[in-house]
Every structure is written in C-alpha cells, then in structure tokens.
Enzyme design. Sequence first.
Site, PDB file in Angstrom:
ATOM      1  CD  GLU A 275       6.947  31.031  21.588  1.00 46.92           C
ATOM      2  OE1 GLU A 275       5.838  30.582  21.931  1.00 46.92           O
ATOM      3  OE2 GLU A 275       8.019  30.487  21.867  1.00 46.92           O
TER       4      GLU A 275
ATOM      5  CB  CYS B 252      -0.971  34.195  23.026  1.00 43.82           C
ATOM      6  SG  CYS B 252       0.240  34.321  24.353  1.00 43.82           S
TER       7      CYS B 252
HETATM    8  P1  NAD Z   1       0.552  40.173  13.905  1.00 37.78           P
HETATM    9  O1  NAD Z   1       0.911  38.859  13.352  1.00 37.78           O
HETATM   10  O2  NAD Z   1      -0.447  40.992  13.180  1.00 37.78           O
HETATM   11  O3  NAD Z   1       1.863  41.103  14.022  1.00 37.78           O
HETATM   12  C1  NAD Z   1       2.995  40.717  14.769  1.00 37.78           C
HETATM   13  C2  NAD Z   1       4.212  41.444  14.223  1.00 37.78           C
HETATM   14  O4  NAD Z   1       4.492  40.959  12.909  1.00 37.78           O
HETATM   15  C3  NAD Z   1       4.054  42.948  14.095  1.00 37.78           C
HETATM   16  O5  NAD Z   1       5.250  43.572  14.472  1.00 37.78           O
HETATM   17  C4  NAD Z   1       3.787  43.141  12.614  1.00 37.78           C
HETATM   18  O6  NAD Z   1       4.122  44.417  12.124  1.00 37.78           O
HETATM   19  C5  NAD Z   1       4.693  42.074  12.022  1.00 37.78           C
HETATM   20  N1  NAD Z   1       4.343  41.624  10.677  1.00 37.78           N
HETATM   21  C6  NAD Z   1       3.134  41.638  10.069  1.00 37.78           C
HETATM   22  N2  NAD Z   1       3.230  41.102   8.834  1.00 37.78           N
HETATM   23  C7  NAD Z   1       4.525  40.740   8.660  1.00 37.78           C
HETATM   24  C8  NAD Z   1       5.249  40.103   7.599  1.00 37.78           C
HETATM   25  N3  NAD Z   1       4.648  39.738   6.469  1.00 37.78           N
HETATM   26  N4  NAD Z   1       6.571  39.873   7.774  1.00 37.78           N
HETATM   27  C9  NAD Z   1       7.181  40.213   8.930  1.00 37.78           C
HETATM   28  N5  NAD Z   1       6.558  40.820   9.961  1.00 37.78           N
HETATM   29  C10 NAD Z   1       5.242  41.070   9.822  1.00 37.78           C
HETATM   30  O7  NAD Z   1       0.118  39.921  15.403  1.00 37.78           O
HETATM   31  P2  NAD Z   1      -0.437  40.949  16.478  1.00 37.78           P
HETATM   32  O8  NAD Z   1      -1.818  41.344  16.113  1.00 37.78           O
HETATM   33  O9  NAD Z   1       0.575  42.038  16.694  1.00 37.78           O
HETATM   34  O10 NAD Z   1      -0.441  40.045  17.798  1.00 37.78           O
HETATM   35  C11 NAD Z   1      -1.522  39.260  18.189  1.00 37.78           C
HETATM   36  C12 NAD Z   1      -1.260  37.792  17.933  1.00 37.78           C
HETATM   37  O11 NAD Z   1      -0.060  37.399  18.597  1.00 37.78           O
HETATM   38  C13 NAD Z   1      -2.351  36.911  18.508  1.00 37.78           C
HETATM   39  O12 NAD Z   1      -2.662  35.905  17.598  1.00 37.78           O
HETATM   40  C14 NAD Z   1      -1.694  36.322  19.757  1.00 37.78           C
HETATM   41  O13 NAD Z   1      -2.256  35.108  20.162  1.00 37.78           O
HETATM   42  C15 NAD Z   1      -0.287  36.196  19.318  1.00 37.78           C
HETATM   43  N6  NAD Z   1       0.623  36.136  20.472  1.00 37.78           N
HETATM   44  C16 NAD Z   1       1.256  34.959  20.759  1.00 37.78           C
HETATM   45  C17 NAD Z   1       2.078  34.859  21.878  1.00 37.78           C
HETATM   46  C18 NAD Z   1       2.785  33.573  22.239  1.00 37.78           C
HETATM   47  O14 NAD Z   1       3.657  33.605  23.098  1.00 37.78           O
HETATM   48  N7  NAD Z   1       2.438  32.439  21.657  1.00 37.78           N
HETATM   49  C19 NAD Z   1       2.256  35.971  22.691  1.00 37.78           C
HETATM   50  C20 NAD Z   1       1.595  37.143  22.365  1.00 37.78           C
HETATM   51  C21 NAD Z   1       0.790  37.216  21.252  1.00 37.78           C
END
Ligand code: NAD
Length: 514
Positions: A234, A268
């Site tokens: 997502e 998002c």
């Molecule tokens: P992010 O990708 O930076 O981090 C998300 C999670 O992934 C965190 O827990 C982080 O620690 C972890 N992570 C980071 N690198 C990783 C790796 N290499 N392996 C495994 N885990 C890892 O995202 P964010 O800044 O926390 O969230 C914002 C983003 O999320 C925006 O792009 C937003 O649009 C998206 N989002 C999407 C939805 C949806 O339903 N489509 C909902 C909410 C947010």
Amino acid sequence: MEMLISRNPRTGSVLKEIPKSPTHDLPKVFERAARAQTLWSKLSVKQRAKKLLQLRETLCRRVDDVARVIHEENGKPHIEAYICEILPAIELLTYFAGIAPSKLRDKKVSLRNPILRYRKSLLTYAPLGTVAVISPWNYPFFLAFGDIAVALLTGNAVVFKPSEYSAQVGQMIQDLFDEAGFPRDILQTLMGEGDLGAAIIDQKPAKIFFTGSVRTGKAIMKQASQYLIPVTLELGGKDAMIVLPDADLDFATSAALWGGFTNSGQACASVERLIVHESIAKPFAEMLKEKVLRLTPGIDLGVATMDKQKAVYEDHLKDAKERGAEFICGGIMSSDRTRMIPTLVGGKGIEETRIYNEETFGPVIAMTTFKSVQEAIEKANRSEYGLLASVISTNMALAEEIARELHVGSVMINEVLFSAGLPETPWGGMKDSGFGRKHAEMGLYEFVHVRHINRPAVGLLTFKSLWWFPYSEAQREFFRSWIRLYQGGVFEKLTHLPHFLWSMTKFLKNEPRL
Ligand code: NAD
C-alpha cells in the site's frame, strides 16, 4: 541499549525513550511467534472473532488515552485521532468479527463437467503462519491496527514494526491487544528503523503487509523476492479531484479543502491535484483560497510529523517557483518551521512541476484546468500513481462514467479521501500506488492460504479415472467425441449423440485402466 526517541513534532521535546529491538533476537521472536500461532490457529474463527470484540471493548475504554498518544506523537489535531484513526478501527473490528466466521467457513465448489460429477471440491482457508506488518507514521494507529487485527482473526501470528516516528503509538497497539487478552507472543511489536524492517524480512515471514513509500516498497519487494515471500504493498499517491462545471462551488471547495489539508496533507489519499473546469476555475480558486486562509493552525491544522519531509516541501516549492507557478496562497514554511503554510498553487506550466507530479505529502494542492471531460480523464490518469480519485458534480451519471475511466483503486463521487476508512470496501492501488487489497472480503483472503480439496462425492465412488493410463485409440475417440457432444450447439449434440454412444461403448469395453 540503543533507544528510539519519541518526540512531540510541535515542540521537538522528548516524549519517551523506547528501547530498540536487537536484530540478533529475531530468530527467537519468530520461534515464539510460531509456537503461539500453533495454539492460536486451533481456535475456531468464531472464538477469534470474539477476541476481536473484546479488543473493541478495550479500545472503547481506552479511547482518550489512545487519542492523546496519537495527537502528541504524530502532531495531528486531536479530533483527527478520534475521527480518522479510532473510529475506523472500531468499525473495522465490528465488520470483520461479523463476516469472518461465514467467509472463512469451508466453501463447496460444484464441478460443471458432467463426467466429473462423481467428485466434489471444497475450499478451506488456513492461516499463513507468522506474518510481518510494517507500517508508516501518518495514520500510525488505524493502518497497523487494522492489518494486525485481521491477521490475528485469520489465525496468524504477527511481527509488527511500527514506524520509528510512531513508536509510542506502536507500543499502545501492543498494549491494547495484551489488555484485551490476546495470547502472549501472538503479536510482537519490534522497535527500530528501516534496517530492523529489512532484518525481519530475512526471517522469512509467511507474508509481508507493507504500507509506506514507493521507495521502501520497491526495496521490500526486491528483498522478499529472494525468498519468494508474497507482499501486499500500500504505497503513495498523488490523487486527483476533477471538478465538473455543474458542481456547487461551495460544496466543491469545501471537499477540496478537507481532502487537501486534513492530517496536514500527510495522507496517501490526499487531494494533491485539482483538475477544475476552466469556466469555473477563477471563482473556484478564489473561494478555496478564502477557505484555506480561514484554517486555524493548532485546531484544523497539525504540524509536519517527520522532520525530513520538510526538505521535500522546500524542494517542491523551489521547483514550482523556478518554473513560474502562480501561488494563490501559501508557498512558504511557517516561521517556526514546524509546518508548511497551506498552499494552493496553479498557473501556466503547473503540470510540469514536481509539486504537481510527485507526492509532496504536505498541505498543498496544485491546480490545473480542463476544457472537455476527456481531457479531465486524461489529466487525472497522467500520473505514476493510482490510489484514489474524486469527481465533484451534480450529474451522477456523468460522474460515474468518468469514475469508470480512472486508473485508480477507489473513486469517490462528491466525497474525498476517506474510502480507506470503509472496511466493507476494498482498499488499495494500482501503478506505483502498489497492489493487493485490504478490507472487504477480498482483503480478508489476503491473510489466508486458500486450499483446494478435491474428493469423491461419496467414498464408495472411488474408481480409476477415464484419462488414466493406458492410452488407446478408443480412449482418444471417446474424448474427441465427448468434446463435440459437451461443447457443441444443439444441432451438433443431436447429430453427434449416436457416435458418442458408440465411442463410449467401445472405450469402456477396452482394456481396464492400469
Ligand atoms: P517509509 O517507506 O519511509 O516507511 C514505512 C515503514 O517502512 C517504516 O516502518 C520504516 O521504518 C520501514 N522501512 C524503511 N525501510 C525499510 C526497509 N528497507 N525494509 C523494511 N522496512 C523498511 O514510509 P513513511 O514515510 O513512514 O510513510 C509515508 C508513505 O506511506 C507515503 O508515501 C504515503 O503515501 C504512504 N502511505 C500509503 C498508504 C496506503 O494505504 N496506500 C497509507 C498510508 C501511507
């Protein structure tokens, strides 16, 4: 011991220090999860659904504590914690506890082919095992809570890694499940950054439920592919709102206002692109600007939760300015640098800017215009993302026609953004917004292994199948004839019947199956 620092993004003050989970413990975490899951999966779906309803009671009792922690650590207005995080979570528990017992019951599948009617098929829904839930900070409660609840309901164990920017909310989720009496180790919350998320994947969970950025989604999929771990992703969005010329301006501008600025645009599914009919663009922009200026920081607007996102805001604003975009309002950071001033930007060349094309994830709406419906559809679809779109019109038939042409997971007509809060309907995207669906029946099935069992309809009807060895001319003729009889039209069936009966008699008199 290394610590994660939970901060209040409004003041920068430290709220709590939370110990990081050491990666060397991960094999033990997964062993404990597997043990807990073996017992948990033996409960009936009804028993697990009952636990979900106990969790709902716990959440209702602790609602103010949960809202306070979300508000403090995330920086969103207090009311948004209730409306956009807790309310949909309660709704989700009620919905899934209600549908799971019937949806996860064994399902009979009737076989169409008459020569197979002596057999029957059924589908069973088994848990996957231990799954990983890796979640973001922007809706730190609802998104993770929902995935965990459905994963447990379907009999899995969960290893959960909240965002490093929402560790306290993550801890609160663990506390709620513990208080509601879920068995020890069935949910284990691990604290850390991206490297911990990657280390969790190396433990080969049965599936990864990831919500977050496109960049991380790609990294996770790449790593998961080494072990062939299935993923649901997502990811981000750059959602478009199309405003048709017949729209009520007051309604349409209010919809854009909430869609663009709730959670300070850190959603998002935020309205980040506005595509307005040229005949109403000027009064629309004026009215929207007037409403934007009436938003009150601290009441309607929170702050930027994540410090590093501010650099993205500044890059996008700089790029738009350099390309000569017209700032209708905002366009700068607040003097204390805790947030971007709500921004409405448009003008010639806007469609070439980063602020119009890339996810800004802040309080900004980039506006363009259209002449024809076809042009509006093309503009909405001209994006790498495909999460949600909105259409505002008084003409429902036309709005629905447009909705069917949009390359997104959800379309809201005369509404914005909140589709993810409807547990009865699937939520997910296409293109760079990811794949897989949560919520609804199809979301439930993302958490289970669908097993097909095919057996004789009656135990005594066990005999060697007609297509088994040895192959023979008579057997070939029988099947050739059967295809014509079975699939042919009425005339073909009638004229072919005698030949079929002849070939069947010849075949059945033939040597027995090996
Ligand atoms: P992010 O990708 O930076 O981090 C998300 C999670 O992934 C965190 O827990 C982080 O620690 C972890 N992570 C980071 N690198 C990783 C790796 N290499 N392996 C495994 N885990 C890892 O995202 P964010 O800044 O926390 O969230 C914002 C983003 O999320 C925006 O792009 C937003 O649009 C998206 N989002 C999407 C939805 C949806 O339903 N489509 C909902 C909410 C947010």
